[in-house]
Design an enzyme around this catalytic site. Structure first.
Site, short mmCIF file in Angstrom:
data_model
loop_
_atom_site.label_atom_id
_atom_site.label_comp_id
_atom_site.label_asym_id
_atom_site.label_seq_id
_atom_site.Cartn_x
_atom_site.Cartn_y
_atom_site.Cartn_z
N SER A 158 0.84 -1.19 0.00
CA SER A 158 0.00 0.00 0.00
C SER A 158 0.88 1.24 0.00
O SER A 158 2.04 1.20 0.42
CB SER A 158 -0.90 0.01 1.24
OG SER A 158 -1.51 1.27 1.44
N TYR A 171 -3.58 -0.99 9.75
CA TYR A 171 -3.40 -1.21 8.31
C TYR A 171 -2.00 -0.77 7.88
O TYR A 171 -1.29 -1.49 7.17
CB TYR A 171 -4.47 -0.44 7.54
CG TYR A 171 -4.49 -0.68 6.05
CD1 TYR A 171 -5.15 -1.79 5.52
CD2 TYR A 171 -3.87 0.20 5.17
CE1 TYR A 171 -5.19 -2.02 4.16
CE2 TYR A 171 -3.90 -0.02 3.80
CZ TYR A 171 -4.57 -1.12 3.30
OH TYR A 171 -4.60 -1.35 1.94
#
Length: 267
Positions: A158, A171
């Site tokens: 990410s 996350y």
């Protein structure tokens, strides 16, 4: 003449290769699996919802060129964060279809909240799905790739490997860890002919980000913060994923490739 990496070897052709993409019932995972199938690969879709996978597979089979066998698109439903299910699924996939040439660890989940109020179970769930699953699935299939001496593993990281936003701590921690795991896999498996790389999408318009896309203030911030001045689309990730799965990337290893419209390149 198509670009070749060696005489008679098209650089970006995936014909006949087998790819397993986790979390591929929708979103980025499905787009990658579709891109692989349209590039000639046989694909195995994975997720936890068998009905969603069946529907996704049926739609993809209809899209493939006439003459492609229906068996070129298969489904295997299992929880990538469950060690026992992963081991069982790995053996079932290998027995039914052979060892995958390409593994994409894409499954992910997002739970947002302030660190001081975040339940430990939510932290563990995000880390298990986004990071531990890459370890579990990666090592299970690597045990079959290593004796063969070839394989491509792509971990979907990410933009939050590099940039962090408030309320996304689990996350960001998990995806940063997945970047580190990518390099560790490279360190251990590159000499056996396995390439392990990461793809780090920026802000992509998917179901996972639906609430953010629907927020006009946040969407305005994204378009101003991103040099490309737009949200990413799932299709934006497909080309890099094909490159990392193809012979064109045979000397690329341990890298995290950002697909973020330039977000990580500017202040």
């Amino acid at each position: 003449m198509p670009l070749q990496t060696a005489p008679g070897v098209p650089a970006f052709d995936l014909t006949g290769r087998l790819a397993l993409v986790t979390g591929s019932g929708r979103g980025i995972g499905h787009a990658i699996a579709r891109g692989y199938a349209l590039s000639g690969a046989r694909v195995v879709l994975n997720g936890r919802d068998p009905e969603r996978l069946k529907a996704a597979a049926a739609a993809l089979r209809e899209e493939l060129a006439p003459g492609r066998p229906p068996g070129d698109v298969q489904v295997h439903a299992f929880d990538v964060a469950d060690p026992a299910q992963v081991e069982q699924a790995c053996e079932a996939v290998v027995a039914a279809h052979g060892c995958p040439d390409i593994l994409v660890n894409n499954a992910g989940v997002q739970i947002r909240g302030p660190l001081t109020e975040l339940p430990v179970d939510d932290w563990k769930r995000v880390v298990d799905v986004n990071l531990t699953s890459g370890f579990l699935v990666g090592r299970a299939f690597a045990r079959h790739m290593l004796p063969r001496g070839s394989g491509k593993i792509i971990n979907v990281c990410s933009v939050q490997n590099h940039l962090v936003r408030a309320t996304t701590a689990p996350y960001a921690a998990a995806k940063s860890g997945l970047g580190g795991l990518t390099r560790a896999m490279c360190a251990e498996w590159a000499s056996a002919g396995i390439q392990v790389n990461g793809l780090a999408p920026g802000y992509i318009d998917t179901d996972l980000n639906a609430s953010l896309v629907a927020d006009p203030d946040f969407s305005r911030w994204i378009t101003r913060r991103t040099p490309a001045a737009r949200w990413g689309r799932v299709e934006d990730v497909v080309g890099p994923a094909i490159w990392l799965a193809s012979p064109a990337s045979d000397f690329v290893n341990g890298q995290v490739i950002y697909v973020d419209g330039g977000m990580t390149a500017v202040i």
